[in-house]
Motif scaffolding. Structure first.
Motif, PDB file in Angstrom:
ATOM      1  N   PHE A  28       0.751  -1.260  -0.115  1.00 21.46           N
ATOM      2  CA  PHE A  28       0.041  -0.161   0.014  1.00 21.46           C
ATOM      3  C   PHE A  28       0.875   1.128  -0.061  1.00 21.46           C
ATOM      4  O   PHE A  28       0.538   2.217  -0.675  1.00 21.46           O
ATOM      5  CB  PHE A  28      -0.944   0.084   1.260  1.00 21.46           C
ATOM      6  CG  PHE A  28      -1.919   1.205   1.414  1.00 21.46           C
ATOM      7  CD1 PHE A  28      -2.814   1.403   0.343  1.00 21.46           C
ATOM      8  CD2 PHE A  28      -1.216   2.154   2.168  1.00 21.46           C
ATOM      9  CE1 PHE A  28      -3.623   2.636   0.660  1.00 21.46           C
ATOM     10  CE2 PHE A  28      -2.346   3.306   2.294  1.00 21.46           C
ATOM     11  CZ  PHE A  28      -3.261   3.613   1.496  1.00 21.46           C
ATOM     12  N   ILE A  29       1.763   1.404   0.815  1.00 16.09           N
ATOM     13  CA  ILE A  29       2.757   2.309   0.924  1.00 16.09           C
ATOM     14  C   ILE A  29       3.600   2.744  -0.366  1.00 16.09           C
ATOM     15  O   ILE A  29       3.649   3.694  -1.184  1.00 16.09           O
ATOM     16  CB  ILE A  29       3.816   2.289   2.062  1.00 16.09           C
ATOM     17  CG1 ILE A  29       3.043   2.409   3.470  1.00 16.09           C
ATOM     18  CG2 ILE A  29       4.860   3.432   1.766  1.00 16.09           C
ATOM     19  CD1 ILE A  29       3.866   1.806   4.589  1.00 16.09           C
ATOM     20  N   ILE A  30       4.086   1.605  -1.055  1.00 13.19           N
ATOM     21  CA  ILE A  30       4.660   1.630  -2.349  1.00 13.19           C
ATOM     22  C   ILE A  30       3.627   2.329  -3.460  1.00 13.19           C
ATOM     23  O   ILE A  30       4.170   3.057  -4.246  1.00 13.19           O
ATOM     24  CB  ILE A  30       5.259   0.353  -2.699  1.00 13.19           C
ATOM     25  CG1 ILE A  30       6.454  -0.189  -1.718  1.00 13.19           C
ATOM     26  CG2 ILE A  30       5.721   0.256  -4.014  1.00 13.19           C
ATOM     27  CD1 ILE A  30       6.816  -1.396  -1.795  1.00 13.19           C
ATOM     28  N   GLY A  31       2.576   1.577  -3.373  1.00 11.02           N
ATOM     29  CA  GLY A  31       1.524   2.308  -4.420  1.00 11.02           C
ATOM     30  C   GLY A  31       1.261   3.682  -4.187  1.00 11.02           C
ATOM     31  O   GLY A  31       1.053   4.469  -5.189  1.00 11.02           O
ATOM     32  N   ALA A  32       1.016   4.247  -2.935  1.00 11.09           N
ATOM     33  CA  ALA A  32       0.668   5.400  -2.429  1.00 11.09           C
ATOM     34  C   ALA A  32       1.953   6.449  -3.068  1.00 11.09           C
ATOM     35  O   ALA A  32       1.786   7.636  -3.583  1.00 11.09           O
ATOM     36  CB  ALA A  32       0.400   5.685  -1.011  1.00 11.09           C
ATOM     37  N   VAL A  33       3.024   6.110  -2.884  1.00 14.07           N
ATOM     38  CA  VAL A  33       4.060   6.880  -3.087  1.00 14.07           C
ATOM     39  C   VAL A  33       4.412   7.032  -4.617  1.00 14.07           C
ATOM     40  O   VAL A  33       4.599   8.005  -5.220  1.00 14.07           O
ATOM     41  CB  VAL A  33       5.413   6.349  -2.546  1.00 14.07           C
ATOM     42  CG1 VAL A  33       6.777   6.870  -3.150  1.00 14.07           C
ATOM     43  CG2 VAL A  33       5.619   6.563  -1.152  1.00 14.07           C
ATOM     44  N   ALA A  34       4.170   5.746  -5.190  1.00 14.85           N
ATOM     45  CA  ALA A  34       4.102   5.780  -6.750  1.00 14.85           C
ATOM     46  C   ALA A  34       3.085   7.001  -7.374  1.00 14.85           C
ATOM     47  O   ALA A  34       3.010   7.602  -8.419  1.00 14.85           O
ATOM     48  CB  ALA A  34       4.029   4.480  -7.330  1.00 14.85           C
ATOM     49  N   MET A  35       1.841   6.590  -6.884  1.00 10.83           N
ATOM     50  CA  MET A  35       0.660   7.722  -7.419  1.00 10.83           C
ATOM     51  C   MET A  35       1.121   9.109  -7.047  1.00 10.83           C
ATOM     52  O   MET A  35       0.571   9.775  -8.207  1.00 10.83           O
ATOM     53  CB  MET A  35      -0.617   7.090  -6.557  1.00 10.83           C
ATOM     54  CG  MET A  35      -1.903   7.774  -7.420  1.00 10.83           C
ATOM     55  SD  MET A  35      -3.326   7.558  -6.285  1.00 10.83           S
ATOM     56  CE  MET A  35      -3.108   8.379  -4.879  1.00 10.83           C
ATOM     57  N   VAL A  36       1.434   9.332  -5.866  1.00  7.00           N
ATOM     58  CA  VAL A  36       1.947  10.678  -5.765  1.00  7.00           C
ATOM     59  C   VAL A  36       2.951  11.279  -6.774  1.00  7.00           C
ATOM     60  O   VAL A  36       2.911  12.380  -7.313  1.00  7.00           O
ATOM     61  CB  VAL A  36       2.391  11.048  -4.450  1.00  7.00           C
ATOM     62  CG1 VAL A  36       2.743  12.221  -4.085  1.00  7.00           C
ATOM     63  CG2 VAL A  36       1.207  10.741  -3.474  1.00  7.00           C
ATOM     64  N   TYR A  37       3.984  10.409  -6.968  1.00  5.95           N
ATOM     65  CA  TYR A  37       5.063  10.653  -7.836  1.00  5.95           C
ATOM     66  C   TYR A  37       4.195  10.785  -9.309  1.00  5.95           C
ATOM     67  O   TYR A  37       4.736  11.820 -10.205  1.00  5.95           O
ATOM     68  CB  TYR A  37       5.939   9.691  -7.936  1.00  5.95           C
ATOM     69  CG  TYR A  37       7.211   9.749  -9.188  1.00  5.95           C
ATOM     70  CD1 TYR A  37       8.078  10.750  -8.986  1.00  5.95           C
ATOM     71  CD2 TYR A  37       7.057   9.214 -10.303  1.00  5.95           C
ATOM     72  CE1 TYR A  37       8.969  10.957  -9.937  1.00  5.95           C
ATOM     73  CE2 TYR A  37       8.049   9.386 -11.173  1.00  5.95           C
ATOM     74  CZ  TYR A  37       8.952  10.342 -10.960  1.00  5.95           C
ATOM     75  OH  TYR A  37      10.077  10.475 -12.018  1.00  5.95           O
ATOM     76  N   TRP A  38       3.524   9.952  -9.690  1.00  4.66           N
ATOM     77  CA  TRP A  38       2.857   9.859 -11.125  1.00  4.66           C
ATOM     78  C   TRP A  38       2.114  11.302 -11.225  1.00  4.66           C
ATOM     79  O   TRP A  38       2.107  12.004 -12.054  1.00  4.66           O
ATOM     80  CB  TRP A  38       1.993   8.807 -11.274  1.00  4.66           C
ATOM     81  CG  TRP A  38       1.459   8.869 -12.653  1.00  4.66           C
ATOM     82  CD1 TRP A  38       1.927   9.000 -13.958  1.00  4.66           C
ATOM     83  CD2 TRP A  38       0.133   8.234 -12.859  1.00  4.66           C
ATOM     84  NE1 TRP A  38       0.923   8.854 -14.763  1.00  4.66           N
ATOM     85  CE2 TRP A  38      -0.100   8.316 -14.215  1.00  4.66           C
ATOM     86  CE3 TRP A  38      -1.030   7.767 -12.058  1.00  4.66           C
ATOM     87  CZ2 TRP A  38      -1.555   8.002 -14.681  1.00  4.66           C
ATOM     88  CZ3 TRP A  38      -2.149   7.189 -12.753  1.00  4.66           C
ATOM     89  CH2 TRP A  38      -2.343   7.414 -13.949  1.00  4.66           C
ATOM     90  N   VAL A  39       1.173  11.786 -10.246  1.00  8.23           N
ATOM     91  CA  VAL A  39       0.462  12.810 -10.225  1.00  8.23           C
ATOM     92  C   VAL A  39       1.289  14.193 -10.188  1.00  8.23           C
ATOM     93  O   VAL A  39       1.039  14.978 -11.093  1.00  8.23           O
ATOM     94  CB  VAL A  39      -0.528  12.870  -9.257  1.00  8.23           C
ATOM     95  CG1 VAL A  39      -1.104  14.292  -8.763  1.00  8.23           C
ATOM     96  CG2 VAL A  39      -1.396  11.679  -9.229  1.00  8.23           C
TER      97      VAL A  39
END
Length: 73
Positions: free
Chosen positions: A40-51
């Motif tokens: 979950f943390i990896i996915g959240a960090v990746a989503m913030v980076y992508w946005v």
């Protein structure tokens, strides 16, 4: 052909899921779900980076927003 699929079943159930069997037998909820929290943390960090990357390109007007810019439009 049946042996092939049974071999795949054996690989996943008896070999690759050994760590998950250990997590299942834990008595601590936090300990048993640590892998889920890590994903979950990896996915959240990746989503913030992508946005943030999308915002950077949008602010620089690098995207061609014309209706004929993409073939699927």
């Amino acid at each position: 052909m049946k042996d092939f699929f049974e071999g795949i079943q054996y690989l996943f159930e008896e070999i690759l899921f050994i760590p998950y069997d250990a997590f299942r037998s834990m008595h601590s909820w936090w300990g048993a779900n640590i892998i889920n929290w890590i994903f979950f943390i990896i996915g959240a960090v990746a989503m913030v980076y992508w946005v943030l990357q999308l915002k950077k390109f949008n602010d620089n007007n690098e995207e061609n927003k014309d209706v004929t810019a993409h073939s699927y439009l």
